[in-house]
Design an enzyme around this catalytic site. Structure first.
Site, PDB file in Angstrom:
ATOM      1  N   HIS A 219     -65.502  41.944  82.704  1.00  8.25           N
ATOM      2  CA  HIS A 219     -66.155  43.216  82.423  1.00  8.25           C
ATOM      3  C   HIS A 219     -66.787  43.275  81.035  1.00  8.25           C
ATOM      4  CE1 HIS A 219     -64.337  44.548  86.117  1.00  8.25           C
ATOM      5  NE2 HIS A 219     -64.904  45.717  86.010  1.00  8.25           N
ATOM      6  N   SER A 223     -70.999  40.665  85.483  1.00  9.44           N
ATOM      7  CA  SER A 223     -71.088  39.621  86.503  1.00  9.44           C
ATOM      8  C   SER A 223     -72.329  38.770  86.303  1.00  9.44           C
ATOM      9  CB  SER A 223     -71.128  40.255  87.899  1.00  9.44           C
ATOM     10  OG  SER A 223     -69.955  40.979  88.168  1.00  9.44           O
ATOM     11  N   LYS A 247     -69.994  45.928 100.888  1.00 13.12           N
ATOM     12  CA  LYS A 247     -70.261  44.515 101.157  1.00 13.12           C
ATOM     13  C   LYS A 247     -68.971  43.702 101.140  1.00 13.12           C
ATOM     14  CE  LYS A 247     -73.773  41.099  99.920  1.00 13.12           C
ATOM     15  NZ  LYS A 247     -74.910  40.826  99.016  1.00 13.12           N
ATOM     16  N   ASP A 248     -68.113  43.965 100.150  1.00 11.22           N
ATOM     17  CA  ASP A 248     -66.832  43.264 100.089  1.00 11.22           C
ATOM     18  C   ASP A 248     -65.928  43.656 101.253  1.00 11.22           C
ATOM     19  OD1 ASP A 248     -67.474  41.870  97.778  1.00 11.22           O
ATOM     20  OD2 ASP A 248     -66.668  43.412  96.452  1.00 11.22           O
ATOM     21  N   GLU A 291     -49.619  19.446 101.660  1.00 14.10           N
ATOM     22  CA  GLU A 291     -50.476  20.416 102.346  1.00 14.10           C
ATOM     23  C   GLU A 291     -51.940  20.080 102.096  1.00 14.10           C
ATOM     24  OE1 GLU A 291     -49.439  22.214 104.679  1.00 14.10           O
ATOM     25  OE2 GLU A 291     -48.616  24.117 104.004  1.00 14.10           O
TER      26      GLU A 291
END
Length: 429
Positions: A219, A223, A247-248, A291
């Site tokens: 922040h 972004s 959108k998320d 894994e």
């Protein structure tokens, strides 16, 4: 990040005014993930994966706490309590499968998030701290996942713990004492299981703390975006809510649909059948494999087969850790003034080469330690280190990037002057 055009929080009710004065949590949320946080208007779906990673972290913490209520970290009964969760606890089977497959989905979204950062050079100034904290998160995830894989106390759990902790024994002088200290003895047993369970329970909360720092650091500069061009004007941004929350939310819905398809229809597809056999120190599995999300680094570890000054095992251990640690230096290895791979044609070709290299490492890491997999691992490992340590620094110096758009708005709406400058294009009434 502070912009003069950002919306300001205005409490409207008595309760919100009281909270804003005494404990301004609503203001914090509004400025962090609400309408008070302007973000670039051109973010694509590759920017969904940060939010998805945060969701899966919370998902893993919640399901892990429920499982911990029924699990006993004791080598005598750990396997039995795992089966008890599966067979006797109400919805225990779903919780365990959700936690196990949730870990895989967590790594999937984080890997995509990292490689998005590689392509769009999200590690460049002024976002170096965001990137460095992200690498710390990834290292903590690897440690947490390894310890969690030991807890079911099946054959792969036991032998995976023995092999991975045995790597520390390759360190001269101090290696063996470190290995004994980690295990609490000379082999994985009750002491090791207790330690791994305690750390597996604790580390997700440490990760959550670093994630808060990661978001805080984000922040400050704001972004990044697909063009790599910094925000210049109000028309370059839109409020995070409702545009990117919607959108998320769509991306989260798709991710949950895929996750629960795995949980209900393919719960063991990403696991190993030998882990449904109780740990037996006297019976070594034919093919010990971790894994899937460890496979590329496991392939790098096994790529070193010859002693050269140092033992091959030590070279493998050093290379495995260096494969991640060198990401810390990316902001200074890549000196190109252009961020986005869309405007760097030569960089883009080598990035695709890196993707192929990682695919080979994933494949070889899950394959037996025999030819041709060892040779392929060696070739892919060589390219992996060359990419970050040689190719990126050279390309950043010799490449001729394509012209950048003037602004984010120009990249979205074209080169119309009024649109780019955010002027009113409609005729006056």
């Amino acid at each position: 990040m502070s912009f003069p055009w950002a919306r300001q929080y205005e409490p409207k009710t008595g309760l919100t005014k009281f909270l804003d004065e005494k404990l301004p949590l609503p203001r914090l949320v509004f400025n962090a993930v609400g309408a008070g946080y302007p973000v670039p208007r051109n973010l694509n779906y590759m920017w969904n994966f940060g939010v998805l990673a945060g969701f899966f972290l919370v998902f893993q913490i919640v399901t892990g706490i429920v499982l911990a209520m029924h699990y006993a970290a004791n080598a005598e009964v750990a396997f039995a309590t795992t089966e008890h969760i599966m067979r006797n606890v109400n919805w225990g089977w779903m919780m365990r499968y959700a936690h196990a497959n949730g870990a895989s989905f967590f790594f999937i979204v984080v890997y995509i998030h990292i490689f998005r950062g590689f392509f769009y050079s999200s590690y460049k100034a002024p976002r170096e701290m965001i990137w460095l904290l992200g690498v710390v998160i990834f290292l903590l995830m690897m440690a947490t996942a390894f310890m969690g894989y030991v807890l079911p106390w099946g054959q792969m759990s036991f032998w995976g713990a023995k092999v991975i902790t045995g790597l520390f024994g390759a360190i001269p002088l101090v290696g063996e004492p470190i290995q004994i200290w980690l295990l609490g003895g000379y082999a994985p047993d009750n002491a090791a299981l207790n330690r791994f369970f305690s750390l597996h329970f604790l580390l997700p909360f440490v990760i959550a703390g670093v994630v808060i720092l990661h978001i805080w650091a984000l922040h400050i500069p704001g972004s990044s975006n697909p063009t790599g061009v910094e925000i210049k004007q109000e028309s370059d941004t839109v409020p995070f809510h409702p545009y990117y929350t919607a959108k998320d939310g769509f991306g989260l819905g798709i991710a949950l649909l895929l996750l629960f398809t795995m949980v209900f229809f393919l719960p063991n597809a990403l696991g190993h059948p030998d882990n449904y056999i109780e740990a037996n120190p006297l019976s070594t599995p034919a093919h010990i494999v971790p894994e899937w999300y460890f496979w590329p680094f496991y392939a790098i570890l096994r790529a070193f087969t010859m002693d050269f000054i140092l033992p091959a095992k030590l070279w493998g251990v050093l290379a495995m850790f260096a494969a991640i640690l060198m990401w810390f230096f990316l902001p200074w290895l890549d000196r190109s003034p252009v961020r986005s791979g869309h405007y760097r044609p030569l960089f883009r070709k080598f990035f695709y080469g890196l993707l192929v290299c990682m695919a080979v490492l994933f494949w070889c890491g899950g394959a037996p330690a025999e030819e041709p997999y060892v040779m392929l691992s060696q070739v892919a490992t060589a390219y992996y280190f060359l990419h970050f340590l040689v190719i990126i620094p050279i390309v950043s110096q010799v490449e001729r990037p394509q012209p950048l758009p003037y602004s984010i708005t120009e990249a979205v709406l074209g080169s119309d002057k009024k649109a780019v400058l955010g002027e009113n294009t409609e005729p006056a009434a």
